[in-house]
Design an enzyme around this catalytic site. Structure first.
Site, PDB file in Angstrom:
ATOM      1  N   HIS A 161     -72.509 -61.142 -72.634  1.00 49.09           N
ATOM      2  CA  HIS A 161     -72.939 -62.236 -73.497  1.00 49.09           C
ATOM      3  C   HIS A 161     -74.289 -62.783 -73.044  1.00 49.09           C
ATOM      4  O   HIS A 161     -74.634 -62.682 -71.862  1.00 49.09           O
ATOM      5  CB  HIS A 161     -71.918 -63.384 -73.432  1.00 49.09           C
ATOM      6  CG  HIS A 161     -70.650 -63.126 -74.172  1.00 49.09           C
ATOM      7  ND1 HIS A 161     -69.409 -63.265 -73.599  1.00 49.09           N
ATOM      8  CD2 HIS A 161     -70.423 -62.756 -75.454  1.00 49.09           C
ATOM      9  CE1 HIS A 161     -68.472 -62.988 -74.498  1.00 49.09           C
ATOM     10  NE2 HIS A 161     -69.060 -62.673 -75.634  1.00 49.09           N
ATOM     11  N   CYS A 248     -67.370 -70.207 -70.550  1.00 50.87           N
ATOM     12  CA  CYS A 248     -66.398 -69.648 -71.509  1.00 50.87           C
ATOM     13  C   CYS A 248     -65.145 -70.494 -71.649  1.00 50.87           C
ATOM     14  O   CYS A 248     -64.458 -70.437 -72.650  1.00 50.87           O
ATOM     15  CB  CYS A 248     -65.931 -68.266 -71.071  1.00 50.87           C
ATOM     16  SG  CYS A 248     -67.173 -67.259 -70.340  1.00 50.87           S
TER      17      CYS A 248
HETATM   18  C1  CIR Z   1     -63.686 -60.962 -73.370  1.00 53.88           C
HETATM   19  O1  CIR Z   1     -64.039 -59.827 -73.011  1.00 53.88           O
HETATM   20  O2  CIR Z   1     -63.829 -61.353 -74.525  1.00 53.88           O
HETATM   21  C2  CIR Z   1     -63.060 -61.883 -72.346  1.00 53.88           C
HETATM   22  N1  CIR Z   1     -62.294 -61.121 -71.439  1.00 53.88           N
HETATM   23  C3  CIR Z   1     -64.120 -62.675 -71.624  1.00 53.88           C
HETATM   24  C4  CIR Z   1     -64.886 -63.597 -72.505  1.00 53.88           C
HETATM   25  C5  CIR Z   1     -65.927 -64.339 -71.764  1.00 53.88           C
HETATM   26  N2  CIR Z   1     -66.568 -65.274 -72.611  1.00 53.88           N
HETATM   27  C6  CIR Z   1     -67.820 -65.687 -72.471  1.00 53.88           C
HETATM   28  O3  CIR Z   1     -68.565 -65.147 -71.650  1.00 53.88           O
HETATM   29  N3  CIR Z   1     -68.261 -66.613 -73.312  1.00 53.88           N
END
Ligand code: CIR
Length: 253
Positions: A161, A248
């Site tokens: 991200h 997140c």
């Molecule tokens: C994913 O791969 O979607 C989750 N395991 C981690 C999301 C992390 N979110 C973020 O960096 N905003």
């Protein structure tokens, strides 16, 4: 200035969450403790925190940041790029509608993960990643412009991200690392450059002049403190195993 935050408790199913980290599967009980400490830190920063129940159907649903973009003028419910995460938005829309009148949505074929969106005053940087596609970026830009906000896109080469490698700390201070350091998009900022050995620490969270940072990254802590911020360290070991960072775990508004 943020006043509120929304978080969602991790589910036991988090052990099956999406990941590329190769750090093993998370320990649910430890993750719960770390989540509680995270909530306490938000409260310490003065936020009124809404805590949503865990949902076993969605292993990644504790990463609420990806499901909405909360601006001063409107809330935008995303359409997450990962199939297993799409249904997470229903509970978030319900929670957000208690705080916002103007609610917009990203719709198919557009996909957007909130982790790809960085707000800098009235401008929004949109990361074009494996999760946020061209159509999603286009829809988001149009929505933002309708509310007199602006946007520009940044194409990611390797990070999950945009905010995996960037965190805006207000007052033109930008924590930055890896593939973003030399990008002309970020030339105007006072760059706080995170060393290659501490890339994970580039995801930190500004809340009303305090900065949440992950435990175990002394160089980054020092750089942020030198720039004048008080830091609060939080152990993120179990979320890191799922590619998740500090930002997140909450929606701040
Ligand atoms: C994913 O791969 O979607 C989750 N395991 C981690 C999301 C992390 N979110 C973020 O960096 N905003």
């Amino acid at each position: 200035m943020f006043k509120k935050a929304i978080v969602r408790k991790p589910s036991k199913s988090m052990v099956k969450g999406l990941t590329t980290a190769k750090l093993g599967s998370p320990d649910f009980n430890l993750a719960l403790i770390q989540h509680q400490k995270y909530i306490e830190a938000l409260i310490e920063c003065g936020l009124d925190v809404t805590i949503l129940d865990a949902d076993e159907h969605f292993p990644d649903s504790t990463f609420v940041e990806d499901t909405a973009i909360l601006t001063p003028n409107c809330a935008i419910i995303t359409n997450p790029g990962a199939l297993s995460r799409k249904g997470e938005v229903l509970a978030i829309e319900k929670a957000v509608s208690g705080f916002y009148q103007n609610i917009e949505k990203i719709v198919d074929k557009g996909t957007v993960d909130g982790g790809d969106i960085m707000m800098v005053d009235k401008h929004f940087y949109i990361g074009r990643s494996e999760r946020t596609n061209r159509e999603g970026a286009k829809q988001l830009t149009e929505i933002l412009e309708k509310y007199e906000l602006t946007a520009s896109t940044v194409t990611l080469e390797k990070m999950l991200h945009l905010k995996s490698g960037l965190s805006y700390l207000e007052n033109n201070n930008l924590v930055i690392t890896d593939e973003f350091v030399e990008r002309s998009d970020f030339k105007k900022f006072n760059k706080l450059i995170v060393n290659e050995s501490e890339v994970y620490a580039a995801n930190c969270v500004w809340i009303n002049d305090q900065v949440l940072i992950a435990t175990g990254y002394p160089k980054t802590k020092q750089i942020i403190e030198k720039a004048g911020y008080k830091t609060i360290e939080l152990d993120m070991s179990e979320y890191r195993k799922l590619d998740g960072g500090l930002s997140c775990l909450s929606l701040r508004f």
